[in-house]
Design an enzyme around this catalytic site. Structure first.
Site, PDB file in Angstrom:
ATOM      1  N   ASP A  67       0.835  -1.177   0.022  1.00 58.95           N
ATOM      2  CA  ASP A  67       0.065   0.015   0.158  1.00 58.95           C
ATOM      3  C   ASP A  67       0.796   1.235  -0.055  1.00 58.95           C
ATOM      4  OD1 ASP A  67      -1.611  -2.158   0.541  1.00 58.95           O
ATOM      5  OD2 ASP A  67      -2.535  -1.293   2.254  1.00 58.95           O
ATOM      6  N   LYS A  68       1.633   1.459   1.088  1.00 58.90           N
ATOM      7  CA  LYS A  68       2.426   2.510   1.100  1.00 58.90           C
ATOM      8  C   LYS A  68       3.502   2.976   0.140  1.00 58.90           C
ATOM      9  CE  LYS A  68      -0.789   2.994   4.286  1.00 58.90           C
ATOM     10  NZ  LYS A  68      -1.237   1.494   3.930  1.00 58.90           N
TER      11      LYS A  68
ATOM     12  N   CYS B 188      -2.195  -7.639  -2.095  1.00 60.49           N
ATOM     13  CA  CYS B 188      -3.524  -8.034  -1.877  1.00 60.49           C
ATOM     14  C   CYS B 188      -4.380  -8.160  -2.915  1.00 60.49           C
ATOM     15  CB  CYS B 188      -3.956  -7.238  -0.348  1.00 60.49           C
ATOM     16  SG  CYS B 188      -2.909  -7.615   1.249  1.00 60.49           S
TER      17      CYS B 188
ATOM     18  N   GLU C 188      -4.575   1.625  10.548  1.00 62.22           N
ATOM     19  CA  GLU C 188      -6.024   1.069  10.053  1.00 62.22           C
ATOM     20  C   GLU C 188      -6.808   0.290  10.772  1.00 62.22           C
ATOM     21  OE1 GLU C 188      -4.741   0.396   5.432  1.00 62.22           O
ATOM     22  OE2 GLU C 188      -4.706  -1.407   6.567  1.00 62.22           O
TER      23      GLU C 188
ATOM     24  N   SER D 175      -8.592  -0.055   6.112  1.00 65.29           N
ATOM     25  CA  SER D 175      -7.902  -0.848   5.346  1.00 65.29           C
ATOM     26  C   SER D 175      -8.736  -0.960   4.034  1.00 65.29           C
ATOM     27  CB  SER D 175      -7.631  -2.257   5.582  1.00 65.29           C
ATOM     28  OG  SER D 175      -7.290  -3.072   4.698  1.00 65.29           O
TER      29      SER D 175
END
Length: 574
Positions: A131-132, A202, A462, A488
């Site tokens: 994600d980041k 994911c 999250e 999330s």
């Protein structure tokens, strides 16, 4: 290729001039790692690889970096490769380590800026996975207006158990289901063992795939790369991802030749395209934080109001997890993101004249993309959408969120009417999750999780553990969760996050008491604490700010520098 050099002569010197002699020491050191006379005349290209082997999301990033490294050398460039930190939400979720996740985004950006500026790179190719790392890999290109391209490492393939398609959220929800006695210990173990069968990020429309598709729509990665899988089921790099590496390098050298920099691509209209794709694919609320941050780095005026405006006119045209049933691999099999963007362009929902890293416009890139096929039910037409416009991420204000908050509806949760309930108040995510798993949360409750904002955490954790636990216990439609933290991309339910001002700076959420009534009004787009104004003022006057929990280190610096969630929770912009 000599004419392509923009600025790396500051490192190597320019042959035949006085600075050639001055840079002899730098060249001497570079010769020790393989540079030769001819290399000092080539464009020097930074290759950023946020790699670690502890998470599937970024486990192949260095391998991709090596392919890109080799392709740069084939095209008479001279690459140098380096890594950055990686903090994976799925593994740090529900513990102190999660506080480092959002701060890692800005740290990754700082690391890449440091390595590109210190060595005066002529440009950069940045790779990402979790994600980041995705916004973190693009932020420095925008910050310093570099020639550059970013590339997503690719989505994971879905797992399977008892005929059901699995992904990482499957195991989080299985924890809640096991605590409620709905599945056996054997089921839990099998779901754990089968949820993540390969390398890759994911699989649902969670934050990684949200940001990858948004950035492709923004124009900063090559067409189709965001929906291509990372590997095959033997865990070998997919042929599509290898081809993405080749196309990314081709795009980079074209940009370098034409001197097209990041900010020429990352315009207001390009950001509107990115937000539109986020809404159309029912993307993560983290996309709001990250696109706000990217816009600030690019000095483009994007606010929460832009997200609300675009949500109001953009239908959801994909049936994707967490609120649907399919994953990004299914989008890939249905033709990939270009099919989605072509449908949006045909109906005037995105701007076709925006420049992209190919050197062509969005419309030119999509000219030969296929239409949405009738022989699948993953992607839908705009005129017959999966969910109507206005039903994804909306912005709520009110006395509990004067600076704004975000609600993720995904066309399913509290799209109209009101939710009114009594507050159950928790000062941390961990306390709240324990309460759910022990059965203390009941239908009609409004869970308030505070002191989890950018400063309050610090780090804005999250809330996937509590939202998944609620889902596993069958409470997603009957319990609201309100927080100054974030969610999330795998979270779903009646969830309102990014409450601003946050508790740590004296927002109204700090003075909510157990049993207070909270009203969430979907029609008015408001969230209010149903307590008289005088009582709110009295409580705020008596409130005392808690001390920063981390007096030194990364989180202490983050606490001092981070902006509010409504401004993207950035640390590099005044």
């Amino acid at each position: 290729m000599k004419n392509l050099k923009i600025r790396s002569s500051a490192l190597t010197g320019t042959k035949g001039t006085s600075d050639w002699m001055k840079r002899a020491a730098a060249r001497a050191m570079m010769r020790a790692v393989g540079f030769k006379d001819e290399d000092f005349q080539k464009p020097i290209v930074a290759v950023a690889t946020p790699y670690t082997n502890i998470t599937p999301c970024n486990a192949m990033v260095f391998e991709l970096g090596q392919v890109i490294f080799n392709e740069i050398e084939k095209r008479s460039g001279k690459p140098y490769i380096f890594g950055t930190p990686v903090v994976t939400d799925g593994e740090s979720m529900g513990m102190e380590g999660m506080k480092f996740s959002l701060p890692s985004r800005d740290l990754i950006a700082d690391c890449i800026e440091m390595m590109t500026e210190a060595y005066a790179a002529d440009g950069a190719i940045t790779i990402s996975g979790c994600d980041k790392t995705i916004p973190g890999a693009l932020m420095p290109l925008a910050r310093n207006d570099l020639v550059g391209v970013t590339m997503y490492g690719g989505t994971i393939l879905p797992g399977k158990y008892k005929g059901e398609k699995l992904d990482v959220v499957s195991i989080f929800e299985a924890i809640g289901a096991r605590s409620a006695g709905k599945i056996t210990e054997e089921d839990l173990h099998e779901i754990e063992c089968n949820s993540c069968p390969t390398r890759g990020s994911c699989g649902g429309m969670y934050t990684a795939n949200t940001m990858a598709t948004a950035i492709e729509a923004l124009g900063m990665s090559v067409p189709g790369s965001s929906s291509n899988p990372a590997t095959d089921y033997n865990n070998n790099m997919s042929k599509e991802k290898f081809n993405d590496c080749v196309r990314t390098v081709e795009a980079f050298f074209n940009l370098l030749e034409k001197k097209i920099t990041a900010r020429q691509i990352m315009t207001k209209k390009a950001f509107e395209n990115a937000i539109t794709v986020l809404m159309a694919l029912s993307g993560s609320t983290n996309g709001v934080l990250h696109l706000l941050a990217l816009a600030k780095e690019a000095e483009v005026d994007i606010t929460l109001k832009d997200f609300d405006r675009i949500n109001s006119k953009t239908p959801i045209i994909a049936d994707l997890k967490p609120s649907g049933k399919y994953v990004m691999y299914d989008v890939f099999k249905a033709g990939g993101l270009p099919v989605v963007m072509k449908e949006l362009l045909k109906h005037g929902l995105i701007h076709g004249d925006c420049l992209t890293v190919t050197g062509k416009t969005v419309a030119e890139n999509l000219k030969d993309a296929p239409e949405i096929s009738k022989n699948q039910d993953v992607l839908y037409k705009v005129n017959k959408p999966y969910q109507k416009a206005g039903n994804h991420i909306c912005v709520l204000y009110g006395n509990l969120a004067q600076g704004g908050s975000v609600q993720k509806m995904s066309g399913k949760y509290l799209t109209e009417g009101k939710f009114v309930g009594k507050a159950k108040v928790f000062d941390s995510e961990i306390e709240a999750n324990d309460a759910i798993l022990s059965g203390k949360i009941k239908k009609g409750d409004v869970m308030v999780i505070r002191y989890e904002g950018p400063k309050g955490g610090p780090g804005m954790r999250e809330m996937l553990s509590p939202t998944s636990a609620l889902a596993g216990r069958g409470l997603s439609e009957d319990v609201a969760l309100v927080t100054d933290g974030r969610f999330s991309g795998g979270s779903h339910g009646i969830i309102i996050g990014h409450i601003t001002p946050e508790a740590q700076v004296g927002g109204t959420i700090a003075i909510v008491k157990e049993g207070d009534t909270i009203e969430i009004d979907a029609e008015k787009k408001e969230i209010n604490l149903m307590v008289p104004d005088q009582e709110i003022k009295k409580r705020l006057k008596a409130w005392k700010q808690p001390k920063n929990k981390y007096p030194k280190g990364v989180l202490s610096r983050y606490y001092r520098n981070v902006s509010s969630a409504s401004e993207g929770a950035v640390t590099s912009v005044d």
